[in-house]
Scaffold this active site. Structure first.
Site, PDB file in Angstrom:
ATOM      1  CG  HIS A   1      -2.016   1.005   1.157  1.00  0.00           C
ATOM      2  ND1 HIS A   1      -1.888   2.293   1.625  1.00  0.00           N
ATOM      3  CD2 HIS A   1      -3.270   0.913   0.642  1.00  0.00           C
ATOM      4  CE1 HIS A   1      -3.012   2.946   1.408  1.00  0.00           C
ATOM      5  NE2 HIS A   1      -3.862   2.135   0.815  1.00  0.00           N
TER       6      HIS A   1
ATOM      7  CG  ASP B   1      -7.985  -3.980  -3.130  1.00  0.00           C
ATOM      8  OD1 ASP B   1      -9.193  -3.702  -3.119  1.00  0.00           O
ATOM      9  OD2 ASP B   1      -7.096  -3.161  -3.398  1.00  0.00           O
TER      10      ASP B   1
END
Length: 448
Positions: free
Chosen positions: A328, A385
């Site tokens: 991320h 996700d």
């Protein structure tokens, strides 16, 4: 196209490639912060917000220092918010919407009134379903959401009014209606493009947003309590992620021009549609399917690790060298959304007798962390996700609804950022671009 037309088109492509590529050294020369990122990976400060805040590291002497990730909604840490409504055994998304839009937690009476208001607003205008959704279906439901939001502009007599009263009304109507549009659009796609039976289930009063999504999107309208709770959690965790994420920033940029709510939210949906933003959970599902097809025994961690290394070396899956669902831009040690979703994913996996596959996702997470730490000396955490894609798969949600569900949730954050932009910052957002082409003289057509 004819042979002549093909040749002409090929020449146009070459010109487009040659004359629109800017050499990397120019970015260094002018100290351009590509992607609005500083050299240490932090984001360039471009605005202020009270809505949401993401924390994944400290900056000490201009160096990023990793820390456990935290996400705040109006100053409340999301894990505390989630544990709060889960402890009381109730859905949380509607409370989340209230918090993001109005900056405070609702009282019991305020929440009940708010839920009744959303019940009223979930229904689509007369003729909208028949004349727009069913007559003009789309293979891509995100595209349909964009068009539908813009179409609602033409049905609003106060569409361009920027008074806060009107902004709140429009925001609530879109937050309530987008799940309905999404569900109806899905059934229209299945009917017209895949020759399936057409099902249109009206929203049910008294149901939460998550329950209504399951009710409207499933042929038989049935769902379990755990299924609704897990989807509700997904909505809460996707509702907001700070002003700097691509779709929220797009909302700020477009809203700063003074445009209408429908144009701004449609722009945000277009941003989220991109695979670098909202489409990653679909990639996770495809990657896991690829692993199961190519790893004989994915319960063998050594065998799984070897295949993950092949993916990272661009020799497997899509040859992009990425483990989707890992890493991320801000979170370093952990993504709080992934931590919370992993807990609920385990509960749902037990109910669905799917612990074996849950363990596969968990092993992908732990092994990828190990690979990056040992081979690159880098920290890598699972992002939202990884487990949201797994959850949607267990909920039997079709893949083409993954990103629309994200949009349905994030419409709350977008709306809050839009109202904040219009009330707080009256200047149009207009950053600078350095021209690097050089000057040219105009040549008459006869001499070219």
């Amino acid at each position: 196209m004819s042979h002549y037309a093909n040749k002409a088109f090929e020449n146009l492509i070459k010109m487009a490639q040659n004359n629109n590529f800017i050499k990397p050294e120019h970015y260094d020369k002018y100290s351009v912060k590509k992607g609005l990122r500083n050299k240490n990976g932090t984001g360039v400060l471009v605005g202020l917000t009270k809505v949401g805040y993401v924390q994944g590291y400290d900056v000490i002497d201009a160096v990023k220092v990793p820390k456990e990730g935290a996400l705040y909604y109006r100053g409340i840490e999301v894990k505390d918010f989630v544990k709060g409504f889960q402890k009381e055994d109730r859905m949380g998304f509607e409370e989340c919407v209230f918090l993001l839009l109005f900056g405070k937690l609702p009282s019991k009476d305020e929440l009940e009134e708010f839920n009744l208001l959303l019940d009223e607003l979930r229904f689509l205008p007369d003729g909208f379903t028949e004349n727009f959704l069913l007559k003009l279906p789309s293979k891509n439901i995100m595209n349909l959401l964009q068009r539908s939001v813009l179409f609602l502009y033409s049905m609003d007599d106060e569409a361009d009014d920027l008074d806060v009263e009107n902004l709140v009304r429009q925001s609530l109507e879109l937050i309530a209606k987008i799940p309905t549009i999404m569900a109806y659009g899905y059934h229209a796609t299945e009917h017209y493009f895949n020759e399936k039976s057409l099902f249109i289930h009206p929203p049910k009063r008294g149901l939460s947003t998550a329950e209504n999504i399951l009710h409207m999107s499933r042929h038989n309208s049935k769902y379990t309590k755990t299924e609704a709770e897990v989807l509700d959690l997904c909505l809460v965790l996707h509702a907001e992620h700070g002003g700097g994420n691509n779709s929220a920033f797009a909302t700020h940029v477009v809203s700063s021009s003074g445009t209408d709510t429908y144009s701004a939210i449609s722009t945000a949906i277009g941003s989220l549609k991109g695979p670098k933003h909202g489409g990653a959970n679909s990639k996770v599902k495809l990657m896991i399917s690829n692993i199961k097809d190519n790893v004989k025994n994915f319960e063998d961690k050594n065998e799984l690790k070897n295949y993950l290394m092949k993916i990272l070396s661009k020799k497997a899956f899509d040859n992009e060298g990425l483990i989707y669902g890992m890493g991320h831009a801000i979170y370093t040690l952990s993504d709080p959304r992934a931590v919370l979703l992993k807990e609920k994913a385990y509960e749902l996996a037990k109910e669905k007798n799917n612990i074996k596959e849950f363990q596969l996702y968990s092993d992908v997470e732990s092994l990828t962390k190990e690979i990056f730490k040992n081979s690159k000396g880098k920290l890598m955490c699972a992002n939202v996700d990884l487990y949201s894609g797994f959850i949607y798969d267990m909920l039997n949600i079709p893949e083409n609804l993954y990103t629309p569900i994200f949009a349905a949730a994030r419409s709350a954050g977008w709306s809050a950022h839009r109202i904040e932009q219009i009330l707080s910052d009256k200047k149009i957002i207009r950053p600078a671009y350095q021209h690097v082409h050089g000057d040219n003289d105009y040549t008459p057509l006869s001499k070219r």
